[in-house]
Design a protein around this motif. Structure first.
Motif, short mmCIF file in Angstrom:
data_model
loop_
_atom_site.label_atom_id
_atom_site.label_comp_id
_atom_site.label_asym_id
_atom_site.label_seq_id
_atom_site.Cartn_x
_atom_site.Cartn_y
_atom_site.Cartn_z
N GLN A 42 0.81 -1.21 0.00
CA GLN A 42 0.00 0.00 0.00
C GLN A 42 0.85 1.26 0.00
O GLN A 42 0.50 2.25 -0.65
N ARG A 43 1.97 1.25 0.70
CA ARG A 43 2.85 2.43 0.69
C ARG A 43 3.33 2.74 -0.72
O ARG A 43 3.45 3.89 -1.11
N LEU A 44 3.60 1.70 -1.51
CA LEU A 44 3.99 1.92 -2.91
C LEU A 44 2.82 2.49 -3.69
O LEU A 44 2.97 3.48 -4.40
N ARG A 45 1.66 1.89 -3.54
CA ARG A 45 0.48 2.38 -4.27
C ARG A 45 0.22 3.85 -3.96
O ARG A 45 -0.11 4.63 -4.85
N ASP A 46 0.34 4.22 -2.69
CA ASP A 46 0.06 5.59 -2.26
C ASP A 46 1.06 6.59 -2.82
O ASP A 46 0.72 7.76 -3.03
N GLY A 47 2.30 6.16 -3.07
CA GLY A 47 3.33 7.09 -3.53
C GLY A 47 3.74 6.91 -4.99
O GLY A 47 4.67 7.57 -5.45
N PHE A 48 3.04 6.05 -5.72
CA PHE A 48 3.43 5.75 -7.10
C PHE A 48 3.14 6.94 -8.00
O PHE A 48 2.01 7.43 -8.07
N ALA A 49 4.18 7.42 -8.68
CA ALA A 49 4.05 8.55 -9.60
C ALA A 49 4.61 8.13 -10.96
O ALA A 49 5.80 8.25 -11.21
N PRO A 50 3.76 7.62 -11.85
CA PRO A 50 4.25 7.12 -13.13
C PRO A 50 5.01 8.16 -13.94
O PRO A 50 5.89 7.80 -14.72
N ALA A 51 4.72 9.42 -13.75
CA ALA A 51 5.39 10.47 -14.53
C ALA A 51 6.89 10.51 -14.26
O ALA A 51 7.66 10.98 -15.11
N TYR A 52 7.32 10.03 -13.10
CA TYR A 52 8.74 10.05 -12.73
C TYR A 52 9.35 8.66 -12.63
O TYR A 52 10.44 8.48 -12.10
N THR A 53 8.62 7.66 -13.11
CA THR A 53 9.02 6.27 -12.92
C THR A 53 9.30 5.60 -14.26
O THR A 53 8.62 5.86 -15.24
N TRP A 54 10.29 4.72 -14.26
CA TRP A 54 10.62 3.90 -15.42
C TRP A 54 10.54 2.44 -15.01
O TRP A 54 10.85 2.08 -13.88
N VAL A 55 10.15 1.62 -15.96
CA VAL A 55 10.13 0.18 -15.78
C VAL A 55 11.36 -0.39 -16.47
O VAL A 55 11.69 0.00 -17.59
N VAL A 56 12.03 -1.28 -15.78
CA VAL A 56 13.17 -2.01 -16.36
C VAL A 56 12.60 -3.27 -16.99
O VAL A 56 11.89 -4.03 -16.33
N GLU A 57 12.92 -3.47 -18.27
CA GLU A 57 12.48 -4.67 -18.96
C GLU A 57 13.68 -5.47 -19.43
O GLU A 57 14.67 -4.90 -19.89
N VAL A 58 13.58 -6.78 -19.30
CA VAL A 58 14.58 -7.71 -19.81
C VAL A 58 13.84 -8.66 -20.75
O VAL A 58 12.84 -9.28 -20.35
N ASP A 59 14.29 -8.73 -21.98
CA ASP A 59 13.61 -9.55 -23.00
C ASP A 59 12.13 -9.19 -23.10
O ASP A 59 11.27 -10.07 -23.25
N GLY A 60 11.81 -7.90 -22.99
CA GLY A 60 10.45 -7.42 -23.12
C GLY A 60 9.54 -7.66 -21.93
O GLY A 60 8.36 -7.35 -21.97
N ALA A 61 10.09 -8.23 -20.85
CA ALA A 61 9.28 -8.53 -19.68
C ALA A 61 9.65 -7.64 -18.49
O ALA A 61 10.81 -7.24 -18.34
N PHE A 62 8.68 -7.36 -17.65
CA PHE A 62 8.90 -6.56 -16.45
C PHE A 62 9.98 -7.21 -15.58
O PHE A 62 9.91 -8.39 -15.27
N ALA A 63 11.00 -6.42 -15.21
CA ALA A 63 12.09 -6.94 -14.40
C ALA A 63 12.43 -6.03 -13.22
O ALA A 63 13.20 -6.41 -12.34
N GLY A 64 11.89 -4.81 -13.21
CA GLY A 64 12.18 -3.89 -12.13
C GLY A 64 11.64 -2.52 -12.42
O GLY A 64 10.92 -2.30 -13.40
N CYS A 65 12.02 -1.58 -11.56
CA CYS A 65 11.57 -0.21 -11.73
C CYS A 65 12.49 0.73 -10.97
O CYS A 65 13.29 0.30 -10.12
N VAL A 66 12.37 2.01 -11.29
CA VAL A 66 13.11 3.06 -10.60
C VAL A 66 12.38 4.37 -10.84
O VAL A 66 11.79 4.58 -11.91
#
Length: 157
Positions: A42-66
């Motif tokens: 829930q803490r992540l959901r409450d603070g999630f700001a997609p405008a400042y976030t990138w998803v790390v993909e490996v072989d086209g699949a979700f692998a992380g974020c920053v």
């Protein structure tokens, strides 16, 4: 090193990021006596700001974020999570280097917090982050922007 790419996050990424956060932080939060299965997500959901976030993909699949969130005097590096099976592969170092290079070019300091005792602190220290403050749970770190001169000092003769 494994091939990876960054893509802008969207609101639809929030649950994958929340789940990854729960997995990645579990051991450290349990060690600190702070793990709560629902709260960590829930803490992540409450603070999630997609405008400042990138998803790390490996072989086209979700692998992380920053996330790199602008603030008054610096950018905050947040929600930097990488799937456990990919940790130690060099991806985290490469992603961090890319984001820090952007901040260096803009002359912007970077701040972050890491859980006390987390092995991630060593990664940040290798990239020039130093202790700012700490409390019983979090260690707050800061990194001044680097310049070419700082990275490659000249020697006068």
């Amino acid at each position: 090193m494994v091939e990876w790419e960054l893509r802008p996050a969207s609101v639809t990424d929030v649950e994958a990021v929340a789940e990854l956060r729960a997995v990645v932080l579990r051991a450290d939060l349990e060690r600190l006596g702070r793990y709560d299965d629902q709260r960590v997500r829930q803490r992540l959901r409450d603070g999630f700001a997609p405008a400042y976030t990138w998803v790390v993909e490996v072989d086209g699949a979700f692998a992380g974020c920053v996330a790199l969130r602008p603030d008054a005097d610096a950018h905050w590096l947040e929600h930097f999570y990488l799937a456990p099976q990919l940790q130690g592969s060099g991806i985290g170092t490469a992603v961090l280097r890319e984001l820090l290079d952007r901040c260096d070019r803009a002359g912007t300091p970077v701040r972050l917090n890491v859980l006390r005792g987390s092995p991630a602190r060593r990664l940040y220290e290798r990239h020039g982050f130093t202790l700012d403050t700490e409390d019983p749970v979090d260690v707050f770190m800061v990194r001044a922007p680097r310049t070419i001169i700082e990275e490659f000092p000249t020697v006068s003769m």
